[in-house]
Design a protein around this motif. Sequence first.
Motif, mmCIF file in Angstrom:
data_model
loop_
_atom_site.group_PDB
_atom_site.id
_atom_site.type_symbol
_atom_site.label_atom_id
_atom_site.label_comp_id
_atom_site.label_asym_id
_atom_site.label_seq_id
_atom_site.Cartn_x
_atom_site.Cartn_y
_atom_site.Cartn_z
ATOM 1 N N LEU A 1 0.442 -0.892 0.294
ATOM 2 C CA LEU A 1 0.053 -0.210 0.128
ATOM 3 C C LEU A 1 0.897 1.303 -0.164
ATOM 4 C CD1 LEU A 1 -2.718 1.346 -0.219
ATOM 5 C CD2 LEU A 1 -2.921 0.659 2.480
ATOM 6 N N ALA A 2 1.969 1.410 0.936
ATOM 7 C CA ALA A 2 2.206 2.268 0.901
ATOM 8 C C ALA A 2 3.240 2.453 -0.627
ATOM 9 C CB ALA A 2 4.172 2.440 1.887
ATOM 10 N N ILE A 3 3.697 1.632 -1.325
ATOM 11 C CA ILE A 3 3.662 0.769 -2.598
ATOM 12 C C ILE A 3 3.016 2.490 -4.062
ATOM 13 C CG2 ILE A 3 4.561 0.442 -4.992
ATOM 14 C CD1 ILE A 3 6.184 -2.055 -3.141
ATOM 15 N N VAL B 1 -2.315 -8.434 -4.238
ATOM 16 C CA VAL B 1 -2.904 -8.322 -2.708
ATOM 17 C C VAL B 1 -4.267 -8.953 -2.883
ATOM 18 C CG1 VAL B 1 -4.512 -6.416 -1.646
ATOM 19 C CG2 VAL B 1 -2.242 -6.008 -2.035
ATOM 20 N N ILE B 2 -5.326 -9.085 -3.645
ATOM 21 C CA ILE B 2 -5.954 -9.549 -4.409
ATOM 22 C C ILE B 2 -5.687 -11.317 -4.614
ATOM 23 C CG2 ILE B 2 -7.704 -10.298 -6.329
ATOM 24 C CD1 ILE B 2 -7.756 -7.013 -7.488
ATOM 25 N N ALA C 1 -8.928 -1.097 0.792
ATOM 26 C CA ALA C 1 -9.700 -2.054 1.810
ATOM 27 C C ALA C 1 -9.201 -2.838 2.018
ATOM 28 C CB ALA C 1 -11.023 -2.069 0.949
ATOM 29 N N ILE C 2 -8.509 -3.652 1.579
ATOM 30 C CA ILE C 2 -8.010 -5.245 1.483
ATOM 31 C C ILE C 2 -6.930 -4.675 3.059
ATOM 32 C CG2 ILE C 2 -6.855 -7.552 0.892
ATOM 33 C CD1 ILE C 2 -7.941 -6.887 -2.435
ATOM 34 N N THR C 3 -6.210 -3.881 3.057
ATOM 35 C CA THR C 3 -5.088 -3.534 3.758
ATOM 36 C C THR C 3 -6.187 -3.187 5.123
ATOM 37 O OG1 THR C 3 -3.486 -2.929 2.151
ATOM 38 C CG2 THR C 3 -3.570 -2.654 4.642
ATOM 39 N N LEU D 1 -5.737 -2.922 12.671
ATOM 40 C CA LEU D 1 -6.877 -2.133 12.341
ATOM 41 C C LEU D 1 -8.022 -3.837 12.180
ATOM 42 C CD1 LEU D 1 -5.205 -0.555 9.222
ATOM 43 C CD2 LEU D 1 -6.686 0.384 11.072
ATOM 44 N N LEU D 2 -9.362 -4.136 11.248
ATOM 45 C CA LEU D 2 -10.191 -4.985 10.611
ATOM 46 C C LEU D 2 -9.697 -6.346 11.578
ATOM 47 C CD1 LEU D 2 -12.607 -3.420 8.741
ATOM 48 C CD2 LEU D 2 -11.941 -2.420 10.747
ATOM 49 N N ASP D 3 -8.815 -6.735 11.105
ATOM 50 C CA ASP D 3 -7.960 -8.051 11.357
ATOM 51 C C ASP D 3 -9.083 -8.757 10.870
ATOM 52 O OD1 ASP D 3 -5.946 -9.988 11.587
ATOM 53 O OD2 ASP D 3 -6.580 -9.672 13.558
#
Length: 294
Positions: free
Chosen positions: A16-18, A183-184, A246-248, A255-257
């Motif tokens: 996500l940072a990238i 990520v997907i 959203a996935i992260t 966060l949501l874990d």
Amino acid sequence: MEASSTLTTVFLPVALAIVMFGLGLHLTVADFTRVAKVPKAALLALVTQIVVLPLVCLGLVLVFDLDPLLAVGMMLLAASPGGTTANIFSHLAGGDVALNITLTAINSVLAVVTLPIVVNLSIAGFLGSDTSIGLQPAKMLQVFAIVLIPVVLGMAVRKRWPDFADRMTKPVKIASMVVLAAVIIGAIVAERENFVDYMRQVGLVSLLLVLISLGLGYWIPRLARVERKQAIASSFEVGIHNSTLAITIALSPTLLDNGTMAVPAAVYGVIMFIPAAILAYWVGGRSREPASQS
């Protein structure tokens, strides 16, 4: 997926940072102030994205009676801002890419506040107010950090080394697409035992969300007599969400874990390309409107 896995603790934050750093490489302060030149187009797009779209998503979730965790995941997706993918599709369709960049910049900032609000309301509504899952104030600061800090760093690099930022445009776009795909795939693998069932539950909802979002993003501005190029930009900005974000947030241990909440964004991340590509091809192939038309 275990919270301690390499995917959630190392790869996702770095990925996500990238993506967000790459977004920052395309932004300047002028992108935030440009809204003054096209206030109606920008305001309509932002209201559609921040207010109308979550309400539409809520309606779809209720109509299809989704599992509560998947429902929260859909709302998380709807509350996520647009990203570089929206800019690419807008460019292919002949949209006002400068407006896309402006909307992405502003909405990425606003999402730090609006996204936790939508997620927390969704968790309270679908899972019950006594649940311990949610984005509390400390977690909201983490959302702020993972969304804005890489963007600000990218903007700083662009300001200091603009030529380098320009040279990195293509590599960063490629890297962002690779990251999105990874990520997907990671989210799908994490929930592989139930993914076919999840696809059956949220596949149609995700497709409808894309189609309705693209349509509302275009026609709301057009009905308000916004120029066609700006309406095209609005369409893709409203219709294409940052599924990586959203996935992260869903998978992050801090966060949501929750792997199930990441499924809608993963499904959406695959499905969105089809209608978006068709729309970009169709719109891009049409003749441009005469300058005299609004």
